[in-house]
Motif scaffolding. Sequence first.
Motif, PDB file in Angstrom:
ATOM      1  N   LYS A 216       2.311   1.872  -3.388  1.00 58.76           N
ATOM      2  CA  LYS A 216       1.289   2.389  -4.301  1.00 58.76           C
ATOM      3  C   LYS A 216       1.145   3.898  -4.126  1.00 58.76           C
TER       4      LYS A 216
ATOM      5  N   SER B 277       0.827  -1.209   0.000  1.00 56.25           N
ATOM      6  CA  SER B 277       0.000   0.000   0.000  1.00 56.25           C
ATOM      7  C   SER B 277       0.860   1.257   0.000  1.00 56.25           C
TER       8      SER B 277
ATOM      9  N   ASP C  58      -6.535  -4.255  -2.417  1.00 59.67           N
ATOM     10  CA  ASP C  58      -6.137  -2.996  -1.804  1.00 59.67           C
ATOM     11  C   ASP C  58      -5.944  -3.083  -0.300  1.00 59.67           C
TER      12      ASP C  58
END
Length: 485
Positions: free
Chosen positions: A124, A121, A135
Amino acid sequence: MFKKILIANRGEIAMRILRCCREMGIDTVMAYSEEDADSLPVQFATESVCIGPAPAGESYLNQEALLSAAIAFRCEAIHPGYGFLSENADFAEKCEKNGIVFIGPTAKMIRDAGNKQAARSLMKKHSIPVVPGSDGILENWQAAAEVARRVGYPVLIKASAGGGGRGMRRAYDENEIRRAFEEAQAEAQSAFGDGSLYLEKLILNPRHIEVQILADRNGHVVHLGERDCTMQRRNQKLLEEAPAKVLTPRQREAIHKTALRVAKAVHYESAGTVEFVFDQKAGTELGDDGSEKNKFCFDREKKSSFYFIEMNTRVQVEHPVSEMISDVDIIREQIRIAAGLDLSVQQKSIQLKGHSIECRINAENPAMHFAPCPGEISFVHFPAGKGIRIESAVYPGCKVSPYYDSMIGKIIVHAPNRLEAIRKMRGALAELTIEGVETNVDFLYLLMFNTDYMTGNVDTGFLEKNAEAIMNWDQESRKFSAGKS
Ligand code: ADP
Ligand code: ADP
Ligand code: MG
């Protein structure tokens, strides 16, 4: 600089750290298990201390015993090597609390990078390419099925706390997702005490490429180039090379830059590795989100071809290949960084030269699915010569213990180019003699003549698929190849 360091590991990496300390004028205290009382590092360390019985849980993973030993012997720092406590944030924290330097990153950094889903995460957020997938943590298999439908099968379900290739399951279609989820969860729960899972698209026929990073406490970050660790069996690396010949110069530059961005994103300090899967599927251009954009793109440069998978916050087994091409001593830098010193190298002064290959020598039987074969080594002869490096702790009469890793050493070669490195490795493996236990030496020797290996026509599944063919290679073709070189 430190005056005395406790080594909380064993085998070849304990010897590697010990030799480095000696060069740096640092005394060593070797913490060993009863099983390792006669081991080479115990004989060569300045002092040594037994920290418990053979099972790692009672010795090399015994945090209290290690800390007490470090305090009693007045060590200023602990080097954890790889495996064991090297990526244990709680242990790093306990060291910090007891005023002992953990030679590695801070507990917080280990936690941030160690949770693979959280790291994903974070990456990202910093626009670092990650494999298309979920996610966050997946609540149940239905959630996994939904993500899989979106990104497309096949997919890989992975444990957030995973390591050593465990807690991972593939699903090729909807019918397999529930089983994959439940198996991965059970394995992760029992291996790591944490069953949290996430999902990534399974990259087909990829390569494993990773970048060696060094970062000091004063904000300097450098990379020592990349390694190709595509040759794996049972999700474990067997042979590593630097540089990765498959990359074009532009791809190489991009992967190095990305790795530096990863290190900066976690404010990393110490030696570390940023791992990527490299998609080598010819003809498919990938969009920024990793989806297939143009099926008939033949411009390799155009492909968004590598994805961050994880960061390892420790020294790696395969660190010597990077040392050979960069002429930088990674353990020395790691110790200097832990002592608060600046890196002794700058990016512009690092020149990557030639080609290096490492073979892991294991006491195992390739014909029996590489099953470990412990026992007593009756005779050893190591090769030597220009560009040949041996990292090992075995000697004639020593035991290969069933309690620990079956890796008993590594051969590392360095030559001006890949073909010459392969030739050097053939010679070194031909000369290496280990008697008393089964090893993978002959298997590695045959691998050095495999046409696909030589031309680089391989992926992470290559060894599993071809192990039998490599072993059964007939004498004729072996001679033919040998004659050609
Ligand atoms: P490297 O990238 O350094 O080659 P490996 O995955 O081969 O890393 O692991 C290095 C050592 O650490 C091996 O001895 C392996 O058994 C051990 N190891 C790796 N991950 C774990 C883990 N999660 N728990 C315990 N040991 C591990
Ligand atoms: P570990 O923490 O156990 O080392 P990694 O996430 O590094 O787990 O993955 C281990 C290996 O699995 C990699 O070296 C690579 O070969 C393979 N792998 C991981 N993720 C993917 C993926 N999304 N697609 C294909 N192969 C993968
Ligand atoms: Mg990994």
